[in-house]
Design a protein around this motif. Structure first.
Motif, PDB file in Angstrom:
ATOM      1  N   THR A 158      -0.644   0.388 -75.961  1.00 29.99           N
ATOM      2  CA  THR A 158      -1.173   1.725 -76.915  1.00 29.99           C
ATOM      3  C   THR A 158      -2.358   1.721 -76.264  1.00 29.99           C
ATOM      4  O   THR A 158      -2.983   0.725 -75.648  1.00 29.99           O
ATOM      5  CB  THR A 158      -1.940   1.498 -78.021  1.00 29.99           C
ATOM      6  N   ALA A 159      -3.594   2.779 -76.589  1.00 27.40           N
ATOM      7  CA  ALA A 159      -5.103   2.878 -76.068  1.00 27.40           C
ATOM      8  C   ALA A 159      -5.391   2.635 -76.293  1.00 27.40           C
ATOM      9  O   ALA A 159      -6.988   1.953 -76.209  1.00 27.40           O
ATOM     10  CB  ALA A 159      -5.314   4.281 -75.511  1.00 27.40           C
ATOM     11  N   VAL A 160      -5.683   2.021 -77.608  1.00 36.24           N
ATOM     12  CA  VAL A 160      -5.850   1.569 -79.314  1.00 36.24           C
ATOM     13  C   VAL A 160      -6.406   0.006 -78.525  1.00 36.24           C
ATOM     14  O   VAL A 160      -7.208  -0.650 -78.809  1.00 36.24           O
ATOM     15  CB  VAL A 160      -5.731   1.449 -80.331  1.00 36.24           C
ATOM     16  N   GLY A 161      -5.252  -0.622 -78.512  1.00 37.20           N
ATOM     17  CA  GLY A 161      -5.429  -2.078 -77.647  1.00 37.20           C
ATOM     18  C   GLY A 161      -6.317  -2.507 -76.517  1.00 37.20           C
ATOM     19  O   GLY A 161      -6.445  -3.156 -76.402  1.00 37.20           O
ATOM     20  N   ALA A 162      -5.857  -1.512 -75.332  1.00 37.09           N
ATOM     21  CA  ALA A 162      -6.424  -1.559 -74.724  1.00 37.09           C
ATOM     22  C   ALA A 162      -8.074  -1.533 -74.874  1.00 37.09           C
ATOM     23  O   ALA A 162      -9.107  -1.855 -74.445  1.00 37.09           O
ATOM     24  CB  ALA A 162      -6.052  -0.714 -73.542  1.00 37.09           C
ATOM     25  N   VAL A 163      -8.659  -0.157 -75.749  1.00 38.29           N
ATOM     26  CA  VAL A 163      -9.997  -0.341 -75.756  1.00 38.29           C
ATOM     27  C   VAL A 163     -10.888  -1.469 -76.395  1.00 38.29           C
ATOM     28  O   VAL A 163     -11.954  -1.382 -76.359  1.00 38.29           O
ATOM     29  CB  VAL A 163     -10.489   1.238 -75.880  1.00 38.29           C
ATOM     30  N   LEU A 164     -10.014  -2.048 -77.655  1.00 40.18           N
ATOM     31  CA  LEU A 164     -10.132  -2.959 -78.432  1.00 40.18           C
ATOM     32  C   LEU A 164     -10.196  -4.214 -77.662  1.00 40.18           C
ATOM     33  O   LEU A 164     -11.356  -4.409 -77.723  1.00 40.18           O
ATOM     34  CB  LEU A 164      -9.402  -2.763 -79.465  1.00 40.18           C
ATOM     35  N   THR A 165      -9.315  -4.574 -76.657  1.00 41.47           N
ATOM     36  CA  THR A 165      -8.999  -5.572 -75.921  1.00 41.47           C
ATOM     37  C   THR A 165     -10.940  -5.270 -74.835  1.00 41.47           C
ATOM     38  O   THR A 165     -10.922  -6.851 -74.625  1.00 41.47           O
ATOM     39  CB  THR A 165      -8.229  -6.165 -75.104  1.00 41.47           C
ATOM     40  N   ALA A 166     -11.495  -4.066 -74.752  1.00 39.83           N
ATOM     41  CA  ALA A 166     -11.999  -4.273 -73.637  1.00 39.83           C
ATOM     42  C   ALA A 166     -13.385  -4.105 -74.644  1.00 39.83           C
ATOM     43  O   ALA A 166     -14.182  -5.416 -73.826  1.00 39.83           O
ATOM     44  CB  ALA A 166     -11.789  -3.386 -72.771  1.00 39.83           C
ATOM     45  N   LEU A 167     -13.652  -3.873 -75.086  1.00 44.39           N
ATOM     46  CA  LEU A 167     -15.229  -4.401 -76.756  1.00 44.39           C
ATOM     47  C   LEU A 167     -14.787  -5.767 -76.435  1.00 44.39           C
ATOM     48  O   LEU A 167     -16.018  -6.267 -76.395  1.00 44.39           O
ATOM     49  CB  LEU A 167     -14.623  -3.111 -77.785  1.00 44.39           C
ATOM     50  N   ALA A 168     -13.862  -6.248 -76.751  1.00 46.89           N
ATOM     51  CA  ALA A 168     -13.944  -7.879 -77.282  1.00 46.89           C
ATOM     52  C   ALA A 168     -14.246  -8.813 -76.253  1.00 46.89           C
ATOM     53  O   ALA A 168     -15.114  -9.535 -76.698  1.00 46.89           O
ATOM     54  CB  ALA A 168     -12.480  -8.136 -77.900  1.00 46.89           C
ATOM     55  N   VAL A 169     -13.418  -8.352 -75.052  1.00 41.34           N
ATOM     56  CA  VAL A 169     -14.117  -9.160 -74.132  1.00 41.34           C
ATOM     57  C   VAL A 169     -15.760  -8.813 -73.821  1.00 41.34           C
ATOM     58  O   VAL A 169     -16.302  -9.989 -73.543  1.00 41.34           O
ATOM     59  CB  VAL A 169     -13.090  -8.448 -72.592  1.00 41.34           C
ATOM     60  N   GLN A 170     -16.452  -7.616 -73.771  1.00 40.21           N
ATOM     61  CA  GLN A 170     -17.480  -7.317 -73.614  1.00 40.21           C
ATOM     62  C   GLN A 170     -18.567  -8.526 -74.540  1.00 40.21           C
ATOM     63  O   GLN A 170     -19.598  -8.685 -74.250  1.00 40.21           O
ATOM     64  CB  GLN A 170     -17.993  -5.980 -73.620  1.00 40.21           C
TER      65      GLN A 170
END
Length: 470
Positions: free
Chosen positions: A171-183
């Motif tokens: 899902t796109a939600v999972g990708a965006v949440l992961t990217a924000l958490a990583v940053q």
């Protein structure tokens, strides 16, 4: 590949069991390292093989420089031809020759929709030139952060060649949440590091079709667009496509900055780009890049309904207050002219003392509705106020939505007591006589004009009957 089998490509035959290479049926003089390297690439011809993986396969247990690998690659290219082994920039090498029998079997490819995340380190060469050991240590720590965050949201890491990271999500939600958490986690890890020595990643996320092989490798325009988005992102920030922005709307609390349509390398069409950052974070943006930051407010009026405060001291009234808010969100969502934030996003601020302007920036709305529920004896009073989230000001006075006895709170008659509506006067008798609809109030002796919203006492002695008041 089975150890007893042979691979035939062009004029060559690679015999793994005998450890030799034939050209037109005759043995070719080839060193042991070059042979092992060719065999490793040929066996993994369906994907890109990273330099680190090749070093481990050809020189197991030894620490060697990458130039040794480059020397062996050059030897093979001089013998086989430059097109047989291709260099994939920033990732590794790939065996490109057509092997006899591959076309008969046919590659097993599966096409599907996926969210692709591509990332790399901004200024990696500069960091390596300044301090190699510290940069390698920081890169290893960052890779662990990526792995943990990706796996925690049901994603899968495809490749980590050099300073890059490639991952895929359902899902796109999972990708965006992961990217924000990583940053956010990387920013916390480097908070004590001097500014010029901090390792910042640029991340791009795209939602599109990909071709996936049995071993999990993915190909397609979706991967290429994600890589181009990553190049457009500012250090420490995330860039997403318009498809991702639409998929995560009202599901992710973040700041979206519209950077317009961008022409990217090797992509035929323009890609609309949004730069995303976590609430309260400030990404490093190059000076003068893409003009002034835009909050990307919707074109139509936008509103978020925050959880109402329970002023009665009775914990049971909290459920009633939440129900009122949900009903308000549902009712407002039916108005097509409004952009309404979903319940899960607005309820994330429950119990938090936060500035309304911050809420507006994080949710991307112009107005915020907040209020309270208060119980006194046998009556419940619900109060709400509309706030301009940009200036933090009240465009109107506080309104009492309803007052009702607690015996039947769900059968309340809504009776607006706004000072704005009370100031609107009915132009008697013309409007009511011609096109206004009048109805009786729920209280004896009270009448209301539905056009002007004006409440009046019994008009029997003060108003002509033809005015329309009943």
């Amino acid at each position: 590949m089975d150890a007893s089998s042979a691979l035939k490509f062009g004029r060559f035959e690679l015999q793994a069991r005998r450890g030799r290479l034939l050209q037109d049926g005759k043995p070719v003089a080839l060193g042991a390292r070059a042979f092992d390297l060719l065999l490793a690439l040929a066996e993994r011809r369906d994907r890109v093989v990273t330099k680190a993986e090749l070093l481990d396969l050809v020189w197991p247990g030894l620490v060697v420089e990458e130039n040794n690998l480059a020397v062996q690659i050059g030897t093979l290219r001089r013998l086989l031809g430059p097109e047989v082994i291709a260099t994939v920039s920033g990732r590794g090498y790939r065996f490109n020759a057509t092997v006899v029998g591959d076309n008969d079997a046919g590659p097993s490819l599966k096409q599907r929709l996926a969210a692709i995340m591509a990332a790399d380190v901004a200024g990696y060469s500069r960091l390596m030139a300044a301090n190699e050991r510290a940069t390698v240590a920081a890169l290893d720590a960052a890779r662990e952060v990526f792995r943990e965050q990706v796996e925690s949201r049901h994603g899968r890491v495809i490749d980590m060649a050099g300073d890059s990271v490639l991952a895929v999500f359902e899902t796109a939600v999972g990708a965006v949440l992961t990217a924000l958490a990583v940053q956010q986690e990387l920013a916390a890890l480097t908070r004590s590091t001097p500014e010029e020595q901090r390792m910042r990643f640029r991340i791009g996320v795209h939602l599109g079709d990909v071709m996936e092989k049995e071993d999990g490798t993915i190909y397609g325009d979706g991967v290429n667009i994600a890589a181009r988005l990553q190049e457009l992102a500012s250090p420490g920030a995330l860039a997403v496509s318009d498809a991702v922005r639409g998929a995560v709307q009202n599901q992710v609390v973040a700041q979206f900055v519209d950077r317009g349509e961008q022409r990217v390398k090797n992509i035929a069409h323009a890609v609309r780009v949004f730069e995303v950052s976590a609430p309260g974070s400030v990404a490093t943006r190059p000076s003068g890049a893409f003009g002034v930051i835009d909050l990307s407010l919707p074109q139509k009026p936008s509103i978020a309904v925050l959880p109402f405060a329970n002023m009665s001291g009775d914990p049971e009234q909290k459920f009633f207050a939440d129900g009122v808010v949900e009903d308000l969100i549902t009712a407002l969502s039916r108005v097509r002219a409004l952009f309404v934030i979903a319940r899960n996003s607005s309820f994330a601020y429950e119990g938090k003392a936060i500035d309304i302007r911050t809420v507006g920036r994080e949710l991307g709305v112009r107005y915020v509705l907040e209020g309270s529920v208060r119980r006194s004896a046998s009556r419940v009073r619900i109060t709400a106020q509309l706030i301009d989230a940009i200036g933090g000001m009240h465009p109107g006075r506080r309104n009492t939505i309803a007052t009702s006895r607690t015996c039947s709170p769900f059968r309340m008659k809504s009776r607006a007591t706004s000072s704005e509506s009370s100031r609107r006067r009915c132009s008697m008798p013309r409007c009511c006589a011609r096109d206004a609809r009048i109805r009786k109030a729920s209280m004896p002796g009270k009448l209301r004009c539905e056009r002007s919203g004006t409440w009046r006492s019994s008009p029997a002695r003060t108003m002509p009957r033809r005015c329309g008041w009943r």
